[in-house]
Structures are given as structure tokens and as C-alpha cells.
Design an enzyme around this catalytic site. Structure first.
Site, short mmCIF file in Angstrom:
data_model
loop_
_atom_site.label_atom_id
_atom_site.label_comp_id
_atom_site.label_asym_id
_atom_site.label_seq_id
_atom_site.Cartn_x
_atom_site.Cartn_y
_atom_site.Cartn_z
N GLY A 134 64.79 -20.47 -3.89
CA GLY A 134 66.07 -20.82 -3.25
C GLY A 134 66.67 -19.63 -2.53
O GLY A 134 67.72 -19.12 -2.93
N SER A 136 66.29 -19.12 1.51
CA SER A 136 66.72 -19.40 2.89
C SER A 136 67.89 -20.38 2.95
O SER A 136 68.01 -21.27 2.13
CB SER A 136 65.55 -20.00 3.68
OG SER A 136 64.43 -19.18 3.60
N SER A 168 60.55 -25.46 -0.53
CA SER A 168 59.28 -26.17 -0.75
C SER A 168 59.27 -26.85 -2.11
O SER A 168 59.57 -26.23 -3.14
CB SER A 168 58.11 -25.21 -0.66
OG SER A 168 58.09 -24.57 0.59
N GLU A 252 55.38 -12.26 -3.68
CA GLU A 252 55.15 -13.39 -2.77
C GLU A 252 54.23 -13.00 -1.61
O GLU A 252 53.49 -13.83 -1.09
CB GLU A 252 56.50 -13.90 -2.24
CG GLU A 252 56.36 -15.17 -1.42
CD GLU A 252 57.70 -15.75 -0.97
OE1 GLU A 252 58.75 -15.33 -1.49
OE2 GLU A 252 57.68 -16.64 -0.12
C1 FAD Z 1 55.81 -23.38 5.08
C2 FAD Z 1 57.13 -22.71 4.75
C3 FAD Z 1 57.60 -22.76 3.46
C4 FAD Z 1 58.82 -22.16 3.15
N1 FAD Z 1 59.31 -22.28 1.88
C5 FAD Z 1 60.48 -21.71 1.56
C6 FAD Z 1 61.02 -21.86 0.24
O1 FAD Z 1 60.43 -22.51 -0.61
N2 FAD Z 1 62.21 -21.28 -0.03
C7 FAD Z 1 62.89 -20.55 0.88
O2 FAD Z 1 63.94 -20.01 0.54
N3 FAD Z 1 62.43 -20.43 2.16
C8 FAD Z 1 61.25 -20.99 2.51
N4 FAD Z 1 60.77 -20.89 3.80
C9 FAD Z 1 61.61 -20.23 4.80
C10 FAD Z 1 61.05 -18.92 5.31
O3 FAD Z 1 61.07 -17.91 4.38
C11 FAD Z 1 61.86 -18.64 6.59
O4 FAD Z 1 61.41 -19.58 7.54
C12 FAD Z 1 61.67 -17.29 7.12
O5 FAD Z 1 62.24 -16.34 6.28
C13 FAD Z 1 62.28 -17.18 8.55
O6 FAD Z 1 63.62 -17.57 8.56
P1 FAD Z 1 64.18 -18.63 9.63
O7 FAD Z 1 63.29 -19.83 9.59
O8 FAD Z 1 65.63 -18.80 9.39
O9 FAD Z 1 63.94 -17.93 11.04
P2 FAD Z 1 64.85 -16.83 11.72
O10 FAD Z 1 65.24 -15.79 10.75
O11 FAD Z 1 65.94 -17.51 12.47
O12 FAD Z 1 63.84 -16.18 12.75
C14 FAD Z 1 63.52 -16.80 14.00
C15 FAD Z 1 62.73 -15.81 14.83
O13 FAD Z 1 63.51 -14.64 15.09
C16 FAD Z 1 62.85 -13.47 14.65
N5 FAD Z 1 63.80 -12.49 14.08
C17 FAD Z 1 64.77 -12.76 13.17
N6 FAD Z 1 65.42 -11.61 12.86
C18 FAD Z 1 64.85 -10.62 13.57
C19 FAD Z 1 65.06 -9.21 13.69
N7 FAD Z 1 66.02 -8.60 12.98
N8 FAD Z 1 64.27 -8.49 14.52
C20 FAD Z 1 63.30 -9.10 15.24
N9 FAD Z 1 63.06 -10.43 15.19
C21 FAD Z 1 63.80 -11.19 14.36
C22 FAD Z 1 61.90 -13.92 13.56
O14 FAD Z 1 60.81 -13.04 13.42
C23 FAD Z 1 61.48 -15.30 14.10
O15 FAD Z 1 60.43 -15.16 15.02
C24 FAD Z 1 59.57 -21.48 4.15
C25 FAD Z 1 59.08 -21.44 5.46
C26 FAD Z 1 57.89 -22.06 5.78
C27 FAD Z 1 57.41 -22.01 7.19
#
Ligand code: FAD
Length: 387
Positions: A134, A136, A168, A252
Site C-alpha cells: 500500500g 502508491s 496488486s 522488492e
Molecule cells: C504491474 C504493476 C504493479 C504495481 N503494484 C503496486 C502495488 O501493489 N502497490 C503499490 O503501492 N504500487 C504498485 N504499483 C505502482 C508503481 O510502483 C508505480 O507505478 C510507480 O512507482 C510509478 O508511479 P506512477 O505510476 O505514479 O508514475 P509517475 O510517478 O507519475 O511517473 C510517470 C513518469 O514520470 C517519470 N518521473 C517521475 N518522477 C520523476 C523524476 N523525479 N525524475 C525523472 N522522471 C520522473 C517516471 O519515471 C515515469 O516515467 C504497480 C505498478 C505496476 C505497473
């Protein structure tokens, strides 16, 4: 600000004693495939089978490194590496126990209370208790320090408000480890967060499905609206959440699941080359195999660091980033070498065309889950002392 470089991969090798364990796991998996009727899948989070997880628990292969009093076997991280690697290479249905065994159990061993450990760890080791992450939130993924979910303490309980996303398997797991703010944000963005155990079956929460690109229900949104939980559900010290969550993320990111999600496709490529005498395919196999061997060597080095109680977070970021790039290359180069039309084909996932189609739809998520490439590279830059 620069700091002392901390990126290192100390040499480590698997002791000879692990050969016996490896052949036992292989034998077990062959038998299990026939008895439980599972089909090998590439992506380790694709198939949830409580039956399979329980059978692995019965073999004593979950919580292998944990103390015996919590259901573990007190074996080494290198032995755990061997079991993990074999499960992934076989494409076994490991999704039910994966997160609980990989990071939630170790987190509880490190920071949990004795009651929490006694209540939960033996069930994880038996393959009967499954965990979600928990972390994101709708506007906080990479920038985890910006989370807004709040937990407020009163004399009788914690009251939680906020929304978690991409959680997930929250709809089928038993527990979630929640990261929440327990103090107002301050100049120190990493201060004032804590971790909590959320009972996904019984706490007053709403779990909404978020279908992925394949239309499968794996992700969820989890909503807390004045959700009250007992005071003893806090994990570790109040306000120590950032330090704890960082330790959890190292578990992880460091394992072989970060480069073996497309392993079945590589095997298809190798099998297809057997009687072809095609120099181009042979070169592709050579290139990919060399990368795989390097990644494996680095991952074994990290298992060695974990065994010695060292913090492998920078090395783990390198394996995660280069491992995800390797997974992408396996798909791209194999598509060129075996140009058959990828076709989603129901459950006939063993067929190359459907395996490829499913992986193409999942591939973008591999580098996102557990932290994106940009975030990994930021951690590496800091580890090298250049940031
Ligand atoms: C299959 C899958 C399973 C998952 N399961 C879980 C789960 O069980 N629990 C959970 O908590 N989360 C989970 N996640 C979430 C995952 O950890 C996040 O998707 C990830 O941390 C990215 O966050 P976001 O999706 O908000 O993207 P964002 O943070 O919005 O990023 C979008 C883009 O911007 C870029 N970016 C962001 N900040 C910066 C920076 N400072 N400098 C340069 N580039 C940057 C990123 O690299 C990315 O390309 C899961 C994701 C996937 C795909």
C-alpha cells in the site's frame, strides 16, 4: 550534494550444497505441474494459486531464511535465491505468496512486534497468508514522499483517510502494509510517515478493481474513509515509515524476478534455433544469454549482501533497471528472429504467439512496478556520488 560512492557488487557464488536443493525444487515443480495442472507463465505476477503456494509452504521453501520459531528454516539468502530462481524459470504460479514472502515477512521480522510476528509469519511460511503493498496513491507514485493518506491517533485507535492505487491483488490477499502520514508534511519530506497492517478482508475499506491493458483484474484502488484500526496495527516506530519502506523496497527490487519475466520467450528462441543453423538467431541467443549470465551474477552478489546483513539498495537499483531493459530486449530481438504474428488466444498461453502477445501487453508495466527507470537511475547516480 555528493556523497561516498556506495555502488558495489562483491563477488558471491552459490555453495555446492545448493545443487541438491536445486534438483529437489526442479523435481517438485515437474511433479506439481502434472498434479496441479498449471501452465508455465512468463510474468511471475500473472497466476495466483493458493493451492500451489500451500504446496511450496509444505516443502519448507517459504520463509527459508526466517527463524524457525516463526516457521522458517534458518537457511541462507543464497539458498533462497536458488528456490526463487527455479520457481521463476519454471514459470510457476507464485503470485499468491510472492509479496508476503519477499518483503512483508522480512519487514515484520525487522520491525514488527512479537505478537505481529507470531500471528502472521507462520501463516506466510505455510503459503496461507498473502500481502499487498500500500504505497502508491493517485498523485504519488515515484514521489512516494508526497503521499497524502493520513492516519490519526486517538486513545482507542488509528483513523485512516485516503486512497491507495495500483494495489496488486488487494481483492484476494489477506493483508496490506499501508504507508500513511502520521504527521503534517514538514520541510523534511521523509519525516512523519508510518506503516500499518490493514486487514483487507475485515477492515472498513472499499476495494475497486482497475483492469490492466489485458482486461485482467490484478490492480485495485483501495479507499479509506474514516477507517478505524486498532492501535497495535502500527508496524515499527511511529514516524519511522520512510526508513522502513526504503528497506522494504530493497527486497522488492533485488531479486531475479526483475530479469526473468520474459525467460519463457528466451527458451522458445533457443528451442527454435536447434536445427536451423541460422547465424543471426545464434548471435541473438549469444547476446541475450551473456546479458542474462551477467544479471544473474549481480543478483547472486546481492543475495550475498543480504546474507551478510548489508544494504544492497544501490546495487538492487542497477539490477532492476538493467534487468527490465534485458526483458524488453528479449521480446524485441525474439520478435525479429521469430516473426510470427502475436495473437491473444484465451488460455492457450503455451503457444508462442499468445505468450508473445500477452507479454507485449504487459511489458510496459515491468519497468514501472517497483520503481521506474528514471527513479532507479537517480538512486544509482546518488550511489555513485554524482548527485
Ligand atoms: C504491474 C504493476 C504493479 C504495481 N503494484 C503496486 C502495488 O501493489 N502497490 C503499490 O503501492 N504500487 C504498485 N504499483 C505502482 C508503481 O510502483 C508505480 O507505478 C510507480 O512507482 C510509478 O508511479 P506512477 O505510476 O505514479 O508514475 P509517475 O510517478 O507519475 O511517473 C510517470 C513518469 O514520470 C517519470 N518521473 C517521475 N518522477 C520523476 C523524476 N523525479 N525524475 C525523472 N522522471 C520522473 C517516471 O519515471 C515515469 O516515467 C504497480 C505498478 C505496476 C505497473
Amino acid at each position: 550534494m555528493t556523497s561516498e560512492p556506495s555502488l558495489k557488487f562483491p563477488p558471491a557464488s552459490l555453495p555446492e550444497s545448493t545443487d541438491k536443493l536445486r534438483s529437489e525444487v526442479r523435481k517438485f515443480l515437474l511433479k506439481s505441474q502434472t498434479e496441479l495442472g498449471w501452465t508455465p507463465r512468463s510474468n511471475f505476477m500473472s497466476t495466483f494459486s493458493a493451492e500451489f503456494s500451500k504446496s511450496i509452504g509444505e516443502m519448507g521453501w517459504l520463509g527459508l531464511t526466517w527463524p524457525k520459531k516463526y516457521g522458517g528454516q534458518e537457511k541462507s539468502a543464497l539458498e533462497r535465491f536458488v528456490v526463487t530462481e527455479e520457481l521463476l524459470a519454471a514459470g510457476a504460479p507464485v503470485a499468491a505468496h510472492w509479496v508476503a514472502e519477499r518483503q512483508s515477512g522480512p519487514l515484520l521480522i525487522k520491525y514488527g512486534t512479537e505478537e505481529q510476528r507470531e500471528q502472521i509469519l507462520p501463516k506466510i511460511a505455510k503459503g496461507e497468508c498473502y500481502f499487498s503493498i500500500g504505497m502508491s496513491e493517485p498523485d504519488s507514485g515515484s514521489d512516494l514522499a508526497s503521499i497524502r493518506t493520513r492516519a490519526k491517533k486517538s486513545p482507542n485507535n488509528w483513523t485512516i483517510n485516503g486512497t491507495k492505487v495500483w494495489t496488486s491483488n488487494a481483492h484476494i490477499n489477506h493483508w496490506m502494509i499501508l504507508l500513511a502520514r502520521t504527521e503534517q508534511p514538514s520541510e523534511n519530506r521523509h519525516a512523519g510517515m508510518s506503516q500499518f497492517l490493514i486487514d483487507l478482508k475485515n477492515d472498513d475499506i472499499i476495494i475497486n478493481p482497475i483492469p490492466n491493458m489485458l482486461g485482467h483484474h490484478e490492480f485495485n484502488e483501495v479507499v479509506f474513509n474514516e477507517t478505524a484500526i486498532p492501535l497495535d496495527r502500527i508496524i515499527g516506530k511511529e514516524g519511522n515509515g520512510w526508513q522502513q519502506v526504503t528497506a522494504e523496497l530493497a527486497y522488492e527490487r533485488s531479486g531475479p524476478e526483475r530479469f526473468l519475466s520474459t525467460y519463457n520467450v528466451l527458451l522458445e528462441l533457443i528451442n527454435s534455433a536447434k536445427n536451423k543453423n541460422d547465424g543471426e538467431i545464434d548471435r541473438t541467443i549469444g547476446k541475450l544469454t551473456a546479458q542474462l549470465v551477467s544479471l544473474r551474477t549481480m543478483s547472486i552478489s546481492i543475495a550475498g549482501m543480504l546474507e551478510r546483513g548489508e544494504n544492497p539498495d544501490v546495487a538492487a537499483a542497477v539490477v532492476k533497471d538493467t534487468g527490465n531493459e534485458f526483458e524488453r530486449q528479449v521480446i524485441e530481438l525474439t520478435r525479429k528472429a521469430l516473426p510470427l504474428e502475436p495473437t491473444l488466444n484465451g488460455n492457450n498461453i503455451e503457444k508462442y504467439e499468445s505468450m508473445m502477445a500477452e507479454l507485449i501487453m504487459q511489458l510496459p508495466s515491468f519497468s514501472f512496478r517497483g520503481g521506474t527507470p528514471e527513479i532507479m537511475r537517480g538512486i544509482i547516480a546518488r550511489g555513485l556520488g554524482v548527485r
